[in-house]
Motif scaffolding. Structure first.
Motif, PDB file in Angstrom:
ATOM      1  N   GLU A   7       1.435  -1.681   0.133  1.00 45.18           N
ATOM      2  CA  GLU A   7       0.141   0.189   0.054  1.00 45.18           C
ATOM      3  C   GLU A   7       0.722   1.032  -0.121  1.00 45.18           C
ATOM      4  O   GLU A   7       0.219   2.431   0.346  1.00 45.18           O
ATOM      5  CB  GLU A   7      -1.219  -0.054   0.952  1.00 45.18           C
ATOM      6  N   THR A   8       1.544   1.476  -0.204  1.00 45.44           N
ATOM      7  CA  THR A   8       2.629   2.317  -0.704  1.00 45.44           C
ATOM      8  C   THR A   8       1.880   3.346  -1.837  1.00 45.44           C
ATOM      9  O   THR A   8       1.651   2.881  -3.020  1.00 45.44           O
ATOM     10  CB  THR A   8       4.549   1.816  -0.656  1.00 45.44           C
ATOM     11  N   GLU A   9       2.395   3.958  -1.071  1.00 42.28           N
ATOM     12  CA  GLU A   9       1.693   5.997  -3.009  1.00 42.28           C
ATOM     13  C   GLU A   9       3.083   6.221  -3.300  1.00 42.28           C
ATOM     14  O   GLU A   9       3.621   7.400  -1.972  1.00 42.28           O
ATOM     15  CB  GLU A   9       0.557   6.375  -1.911  1.00 42.28           C
ATOM     16  N   ILE A  10       3.384   6.294  -4.470  1.00 46.04           N
ATOM     17  CA  ILE A  10       4.126   7.066  -4.866  1.00 46.04           C
ATOM     18  C   ILE A  10       3.311   8.468  -5.654  1.00 46.04           C
ATOM     19  O   ILE A  10       3.096   7.903  -6.422  1.00 46.04           O
ATOM     20  CB  ILE A  10       5.451   6.629  -5.658  1.00 46.04           C
ATOM     21  N   ASP A  11       3.793  10.023  -5.848  1.00 47.99           N
ATOM     22  CA  ASP A  11       3.343  10.133  -6.017  1.00 47.99           C
ATOM     23  C   ASP A  11       4.617  11.412  -7.096  1.00 47.99           C
ATOM     24  O   ASP A  11       5.204  12.413  -5.918  1.00 47.99           O
ATOM     25  CB  ASP A  11       2.308  11.419  -5.783  1.00 47.99           C
TER      26      ASP A  11
END
Length: 251
Positions: A42-46
């Motif tokens: 569930e890691t999120e990178i923007d």
């Protein structure tokens, strides 16, 4: 919870078997960061500059840059035109951006009162994002392309972290404008871009310009217009994401 800011120099630091569960990293430079044996559930990178960076983003040995860009183009029809090279293509690109934003504006208007002023995870609200786009248009079209010394609308909102050394913040209002005022300022700037593109010539696109934030960097009319379009699509992505979160807070 420990907090690290720009005053903390973590360049070259090593994090070995640390627990970063739930950590939030904003506005950080993660260039050349190497992560091995990490759990990224569930890691999120923007990374809004993913397509502009000189090197790739590698996940398990696979360069995912092209995949991410293609998927965003699929989700946001018209986004793929943002780097159009000629006047006709740029006019089509701007029309596509206008249409996409009109849909987002209508969606926000149909949601409960207060939606446009709601911040999700500390990010800009819908109204604040529109104010930022006013500022971005003024910077890249007004100053960058047209060479206007002071092009900034007082309702514009500067990007996070800007200082008076980079931009005279006294040019901007310190009070929160009404949403109707924001919409009016935004409509003026949208029309300004449309009118410019209606008249621009192929020769004009190649004319040299100064980068409004870094005059020492070479730029052209075309490259400045590409930044205007990139700002439109990246911030549209943000507001759609946040409207989704407001509609379905538990998802």
């Amino acid at each position: 919870m420990a907090t690290f800011t720009s005053s903390d120099d973590l360049h070259g630091a090593e994090f070995v078997e640390v627990d970063l569960t739930g950590a939030r990293i904003s506005g950080a430079d993660l260039s050349e960061v190497v992560m091995r044996g990490v759990i990224v559930r569930e890691t999120e990178i923007d990374a809004p500059w993913l397509a502009q960076q000189e090197r790739s983003l590698i996940v398990n040995g696979v360069d995912v840059t092209a995949y991410v860009e293609a998927e965003l183009d699929r989700r946001f029809p018209g986004r793929e035109q943002r780097r159009a090279p000629d006047p006709a293509g740029l006019r089509q690109a701007w029309a596509a951006a206008e249409t996409a934003w009109a849909t987002a504006l209508a969606r926000a208007a149909a949601m409960p009162p207060g939606t446009v002023a709601t911040s999700v995870d500390g990010e800009w609200s819908f109204a604040q994002t529109l104010r930022h786009l006013v500022m971005a248009t003024d910077a890249w079209l007004g100053r960058g392309v047209l060479g206007i010394e002071q092009p900034f609308h007082p309702l514009g909102l500067a990007f996070t972290g800007v200082t008076d050394d980079e931009l005279d913040l006294s040019l901007f209002t310190s009070t929160e404008p009404t949403y109707d005022e924001v919409l009016a300022a935004r409509a003026e700037r949208v029309a300004m871009v449309r009118d410019y593109l209606d008249a621009v010539t192929p020769e004009a696109l190649d004319e040299p310009r100064n980068n409004p934030w870094a005059p020492e960097r070479p730029a052209t009319v075309r490259s400045c217009l590409h930044v205007v379009l990139r700002e439109e699509w990246e911030h549209l992505r943000y507001v759609v994401r946040d409207l989704d979160a407001i509609e379905s807070p538990c998802s």
